[in-house]
Design an enzyme around this catalytic site. Structure first.
Site, PDB file in Angstrom:
ATOM      1  CG  ASP A  55      38.359  43.661  47.270  1.00  0.00           C
ATOM      2  OD1 ASP A  55      38.711  44.191  46.211  1.00  0.00           O
ATOM      3  OD2 ASP A  55      38.938  42.703  47.786  1.00  0.00           O
ATOM      4  CD  GLU A  80      38.323  37.884  48.567  1.00  0.00           C
ATOM      5  OE1 GLU A  80      38.278  38.319  47.400  1.00  0.00           O
ATOM      6  OE2 GLU A  80      39.367  37.662  49.187  1.00  0.00           O
ATOM      7  CG  ASP A 155      38.099  37.799  43.528  1.00  0.00           C
ATOM      8  OD1 ASP A 155      38.095  38.912  44.097  1.00  0.00           O
ATOM      9  OD2 ASP A 155      39.064  37.015  43.588  1.00  0.00           O
ATOM     10  CB  ILE A 157      39.945  43.730  43.133  1.00  0.00           C
ATOM     11  CG1 ILE A 157      39.105  44.973  42.847  1.00  0.00           C
ATOM     12  CG2 ILE A 157      41.381  43.932  42.643  1.00  0.00           C
ATOM     13  CD1 ILE A 157      39.617  46.238  43.520  1.00  0.00           C
ATOM     14  CG  ASP A 158      42.056  37.008  41.439  1.00  0.00           C
ATOM     15  OD1 ASP A 158      42.153  36.599  42.607  1.00  0.00           O
ATOM     16  OD2 ASP A 158      42.717  36.545  40.496  1.00  0.00           O
ATOM     17  CB  THR A 160      44.008  42.637  46.454  1.00  0.00           C
ATOM     18  OG1 THR A 160      43.653  41.286  46.669  1.00  0.00           O
ATOM     19  CG2 THR A 160      42.785  43.477  46.494  1.00  0.00           C
ATOM     20  CG  ASP A 299      40.201  33.158  43.834  1.00  0.00           C
ATOM     21  OD1 ASP A 299      40.280  34.361  43.578  1.00  0.00           O
ATOM     22  OD2 ASP A 299      40.546  32.657  44.929  1.00  0.00           O
TER      23      ASP A 299
END
Ligand code: 2IP
Ligand code: CA
Length: 366
Positions: A55, A80, A155, A157-158, A160, A299
């Site tokens: 991330d 994030e 974000d 990697i939304d 995860t 997000d």
């Protein structure tokens, strides 16, 4: 003249998608990803888990690439994760993208073995240009656009949990996956720092098209909603359906679902905040509602900008019911940023057709 910000965000999202894919297709990296489930030993070399490192690396890569091309935005690109890690010797290491792949690999080698550090650094420094017929025609942005007044939420990697487990399960509705890699998205959203309004969004599904074992191609959605320019590649027709369709987190409150059912909606349940918002963008569903404060600005910024470019929007759930009027989510920067201010703590309502709000808010207020 500035390069085209939308095109560059699409390229950055595609590089992010490449890094996300390589972490699943390279055996050594996949081992690191999956090992985490099996406990503390797996993380022997660093204090955070590898998924957090993936991330952070993606986030820092996007910051680096966009910050280099648009220096006026550099200090307002946020994500994030914090870029600080501790290695086995207790030393603090900041994940920094270097001038060259070698420099980046050296930095990564202080927390990873040299082989995987080099693979990752190679991806970080690869020139990536996403070109796809589905991308549509990206417009030139207004010549007087003030880049120093734009901020970015990323974000990397939304979804995860879906990214790591990888297992796909389908819902009863065609095209809607409830879990698995299709629910993973990369979200890059640009907002106006003065008004707090999201203005450009890029949402990529890195694992959307499976071409072969471990070979995927992304599907990329973008939208621009500036006062003088609205454009997107999301001109989807609403599919024929008898009822309205809503999409929810599997943990949504039963009383709220009951009320929505009484309005004649059918339900789909799926993972991933970005993925659910995307289903509203594509009009595969009419509504995404979340009553809890479990999403963050990273997000929602990107999908909200796209929805706005289509005449829809994303609203605060609690801020819009009762006597209140529909209140769009805002990214205004007021004061010190804390975990609390980064959170969409009053939940959210996303619609493409804003005329649905009347009935919905009435029913949710009863
Ligand atoms: C998560 C992820 C989860 C979502 C949660 C997000 O982001 O999208 O899937 O929960 O709200 O914050 P749900 O699937 O119940 O909607 P991340 O994966 O980046 O932590
Ligand atoms: Ca997320």
């Amino acid at each position: 003249m500035e390069p085209n910000l939308v095109q560059q965000l699409v390229n950055a999202a595609e590089k992010a998608a490449n890094i996300a894919r390589i972490c699943r297709s390279n055996e050594a990296l996949l081992q690191l990803l999956v090992q985490e489930k099996t406990g503390p030993e797996a993380n022997a070399r660093f204090e955070h888990d590898f998924k957090t490192l993936a991330d952070v690396l993606i986030q820092e890569t996007i910051k680096h690439d966009i910050g280099t091309l648009f220096p006026a935005m550099r200090d307002a690109i946020k994500g994030e994760e914090s870029p600080n890690f501790k290695n086995v010797d207790g030393e603090s290491v900041t994940i920094a993208i270097g001038e060259t792949a070698e420099e980046t690999a050296n930095c990564l080698a202080s927390i990873l073995n040299v082989e995987v550090a080099e693979v990752l650094a190679g991806e970080v420094h690869r020139a990536v240009v996403y070109e796809e017929s589905l991308l549509g025609e990206i417009p030139a942005l207004p010549a007087d656009l003030d880049y120093s007044n734009l901020g970015i939420w990323i974000d990397p990697i939304d979804g995860t949990a879906e990214y790591i487990s990888g297992d796909s399960i389908f819902t009863d509705f065609p095209g809607i996956t409830s879990t698995g890699l299709d629910c993973v998205t990369v979200l890059v959203g640009v907002y106006d720092r003065t008004t707090g309004i999201p203005v450009i969004g890029v949402v990529s599904q890195p694992f959307h098209n499976k071409l072969d074992e471990n070979v995927y191609r992304s599907l990329v959605f973008w939208g621009v909603c500036l006062p003088e320019l609205q454009a997107n590649n999301c001109q989807f027709e609403r599919p024929e359906r008898d009822n309205r369709l809503g999409i929810f987190s599997s943990s949504e409150n039963g009383d709220i679902l009951q009320r929505i059912m009484e309005l004649g909606y059918e339900f789909a349940f799926a993972a991933g905040a970005g993925h659910k918002a995307l289903k509203v963008i594509t009009w595969e569903v009419d509504l995404y509602l979340l009553s809890k404060g479990s999403t963050f600005k990273w997000d929602t910024c990107a999908p909200q900008a796209i929805l706005r470019s289509l005449g829809g929007d994303m609203y605060s759930y609690r801020g819009s019911i009762g006597d209140s009027k529909p209140t769009p989510l805002s990214y205004i920067e007021d004061g010190e940023e804390t975990a609390d201010t980064k959170c969409n703590k009053d939940g959210l309502i996303a619609v493409r057709d804003v005329t649905l709000l009347d009935d919905l808010l009435k029913k949710l207020t009863e």
